[in-house]
Design an enzyme around this catalytic site. Structure first.
Site, short mmCIF file in Angstrom:
data_model
loop_
_atom_site.label_atom_id
_atom_site.label_comp_id
_atom_site.label_asym_id
_atom_site.label_seq_id
_atom_site.Cartn_x
_atom_site.Cartn_y
_atom_site.Cartn_z
N GLY A 13 0.83 -1.22 0.00
CA GLY A 13 0.00 0.00 0.00
C GLY A 13 0.86 1.26 0.00
CE1 TYR A 148 -9.10 1.16 8.10
CE2 TYR A 148 -10.02 2.58 9.80
CZ TYR A 148 -8.95 2.16 9.04
OH TYR A 148 -7.72 2.74 9.23
CE LYS A 152 -6.50 -0.68 9.72
NZ LYS A 152 -5.16 -1.00 9.22
CB ILE A 178 -2.59 10.68 9.07
CG1 ILE A 178 -2.45 9.49 10.05
CG2 ILE A 178 -1.23 11.23 8.66
CD1 ILE A 178 -1.79 9.81 11.38
P1 NAD Z 1 -4.60 5.00 1.77
O1 NAD Z 1 -5.98 4.60 1.47
O2 NAD Z 1 -4.17 6.37 1.44
O3 NAD Z 1 -3.58 3.99 1.10
C1 NAD Z 1 -3.79 2.61 1.09
C2 NAD Z 1 -3.11 2.05 -0.12
O4 NAD Z 1 -3.44 0.66 -0.18
C3 NAD Z 1 -3.57 2.68 -1.44
O5 NAD Z 1 -2.47 3.16 -2.18
C4 NAD Z 1 -4.27 1.54 -2.17
O6 NAD Z 1 -4.07 1.55 -3.57
C5 NAD Z 1 -3.62 0.32 -1.52
N1 NAD Z 1 -4.45 -0.87 -1.62
C6 NAD Z 1 -5.80 -0.98 -1.56
N2 NAD Z 1 -6.17 -2.24 -1.73
C7 NAD Z 1 -5.05 -2.96 -1.92
C8 NAD Z 1 -4.78 -4.33 -2.16
N3 NAD Z 1 -5.77 -5.23 -2.25
N4 NAD Z 1 -3.50 -4.73 -2.26
C9 NAD Z 1 -2.49 -3.83 -2.20
N5 NAD Z 1 -2.68 -2.51 -2.00
C10 NAD Z 1 -3.95 -2.10 -1.86
O7 NAD Z 1 -4.35 4.70 3.32
P2 NAD Z 1 -3.26 5.33 4.28
O8 NAD Z 1 -3.87 6.51 4.91
O9 NAD Z 1 -1.96 5.45 3.61
O10 NAD Z 1 -3.23 4.19 5.40
C11 NAD Z 1 -2.15 3.29 5.57
C12 NAD Z 1 -2.46 2.45 6.79
O11 NAD Z 1 -2.63 3.29 7.93
C13 NAD Z 1 -3.77 1.64 6.67
O12 NAD Z 1 -3.60 0.42 7.33
C14 NAD Z 1 -4.76 2.48 7.44
O13 NAD Z 1 -5.80 1.71 7.96
C15 NAD Z 1 -3.89 3.06 8.53
N6 NAD Z 1 -4.44 4.29 9.09
C16 NAD Z 1 -4.47 5.44 8.37
C17 NAD Z 1 -5.00 6.59 8.95
C18 NAD Z 1 -5.07 7.89 8.20
O14 NAD Z 1 -5.66 8.86 8.72
N7 NAD Z 1 -4.46 8.01 7.03
C19 NAD Z 1 -5.50 6.55 10.25
C20 NAD Z 1 -5.49 5.34 10.94
C21 NAD Z 1 -4.93 4.22 10.36
N1 SER Z 2 -8.27 8.17 9.13
C1 SER Z 2 -8.84 6.87 9.16
C2 SER Z 2 -10.23 6.87 8.62
O1 SER Z 2 -10.87 7.88 8.75
C3 SER Z 2 -8.85 6.34 10.56
O2 SER Z 2 -8.36 5.08 10.55
O3 SER Z 2 -10.67 5.86 8.13
#
Ligand code: NAD
Ligand code: SER
Length: 325
Positions: A13, A148, A152, A178
């Site tokens: 990802g 979701y 998690k 984030i």
């Molecule tokens: P994002 O949605 O921006 O990126 C996720 C990436 O995963 C994307 O580039 C997408 O193309 C890829 N993806 C989707 N399905 C896929 C698959 N089947 N195989 C391979 N890749 C695939 O998410 P992010 O914000 O970069 O989040 C990264 C991690 O952090 C995730 O586990 C998310 O749950 C966690 N997280 C993010 C936030 C936030 O606010 N950004 C908050 C809490 C947790």
């Molecule tokens: N920023 C994320 C969401 O809103 C929290 O995991 O899904």
């Protein structure tokens, strides 16, 4: 747990909001030759160094995952691929498949191939309406109402299982929302806290999809990256928790965020029109107790609302002036 040190890293990802920002940090730390980026998306965007290896990988495909690990002699995995909360409510079946099957595949292949360390991020989405809302404790009720969040919670428990059952070194923290400017967020409920900056700088106008009173824990990307690296480099013997560390930096309501932006852009106009994401936001905590992360691996954030807002506006304004927004 004393296996070899981190030498060759795979990120799943990698082209998402966090991966895009984490990639340069890992490249700087370990060298481009030692970082393999992967995502379900095809091709590397131009802003990512062509010096790194890139693999198309759907994390539901365990065979291809194992092949990539073997081919590049990977010993460390940052497993970021996921379907986030809002997208997950639109397609819960896909969220189940990608988040649960994907995490299971990563842990199982890591176990079989004797991987040194795995990072699997969790989220404030593990909490639900029954969880204490203020200063949410580390060890508390985990009864989320989103697919979701459910995946998690399962991911945290699965990671913990692999630690205790197989001695695999799995780590993860519960990221709050984030905020960043590297890549757009990918279908989360907290996306409004990023969109508002882009719209304020570009059009001086934003209609927010949660109410003004909605207060959620948030974090600026530099702190998110700091937490990720710090946790991955922490001494394993000091960790009492492994896969679900609460981490906190700031909490603010959507109204307070808009007011803070207006201090920099006085002609910014905003309104609030809650949609289906309001209910998701309301099921999450307002603030987080991160004392376990502070005690076990020295977590401490650098950015509050004012410092984050100042930086976001500065960078996005520069980009706009350069014609890049
Ligand atoms: P994002 O949605 O921006 O990126 C996720 C990436 O995963 C994307 O580039 C997408 O193309 C890829 N993806 C989707 N399905 C896929 C698959 N089947 N195989 C391979 N890749 C695939 O998410 P992010 O914000 O970069 O989040 C990264 C991690 O952090 C995730 O586990 C998310 O749950 C966690 N997280 C993010 C936030 C936030 O606010 N950004 C908050 C809490 C947790
Ligand atoms: N920023 C994320 C969401 O809103 C929290 O995991 O899904």
């Amino acid at each position: 747990m004393a296996k070899k040190e981190m030498k060759k890293i795979l990120i799943t990802g990698a082209l998402g909001q966090i991966g895009t920002a984490l990639l340069p940090v890992l490249i700087k730390k370990h060298g481009a030759a030692n970082v393999v980026a992967s995502d379900i998306k095809t091709g590397l965007p131009e802003n990512i160094s062509s010096a790194i290896h890139y693999e198309n990988l759907d994390v539901r495909d365990a065979t291809k995952l194992a092949e990539i690990i073997r081919q590049h002699q990977i010993d460390t995995i940052y497993h970021l691929a996921a379907i986030l909360s809002a997208s997950g409510e639109k397609n819960p079946q896909l969220a189940w498949e990608v988040n649960l099957r994907g995490t299971y595949n990563v842990l199982e292949v890591a176990r079989e191939m004797d991987i040194f360390r795995v990072f699997v991020p969790s989220s404030i989405a593990v909490f639900g309406p029954d969880t204490p809302k203020e200063n949410t404790p580390q060890d508390t009720i985990l009864r989320p109402r989103t697919m979701y969040g459910l995946t998690k919670v399962a991911g945290e428990l699965l990671g913990e299982y692999y630690v205790h059952r197989y001695g695999l070194d799995v780590r993860g923290c519960r990221y709050p929302g984030i905020i960043s400017y590297e890549a757009p967020p990918g279908g989360g409920t907290t996306d409004y806290a990023v969109e508002i900056f882009y719209e304020a700088v570009k059009h001086r106008q934003y209609t927010c999809f949660v109410s003004a009173e909605t207060r959620l824990p948030m974090m600026y990307m530099p702190d998110c990256l700091k937490a990720t690296i710090q946790l991955m480099e922490a001494d394993f013997s000091r960790l009492k928790h492994h896969t679900g560390f609460n981490i906190s930096a700031m909490s603010f309501s959507a109204g307070e965020l808009a007011t803070e932006i207006k201090k920099h852009l006085p002609d910014f106009k905003y309104s609030f029109q809650p949609d289906y994401r309001q209910k998701i936001a309301e099921s999450w905590p307002s603030s987080i107790d991160d004392s376990a992360a502070r005690e076990e691996w020295g977590w401490e954030p650098d950015y509050d609302l004012a410092a984050m807002t100042n930086d976001m506006i500065k960078v996005l304004t520069q980009r706009q002036q350069q014609g890049l927004l």
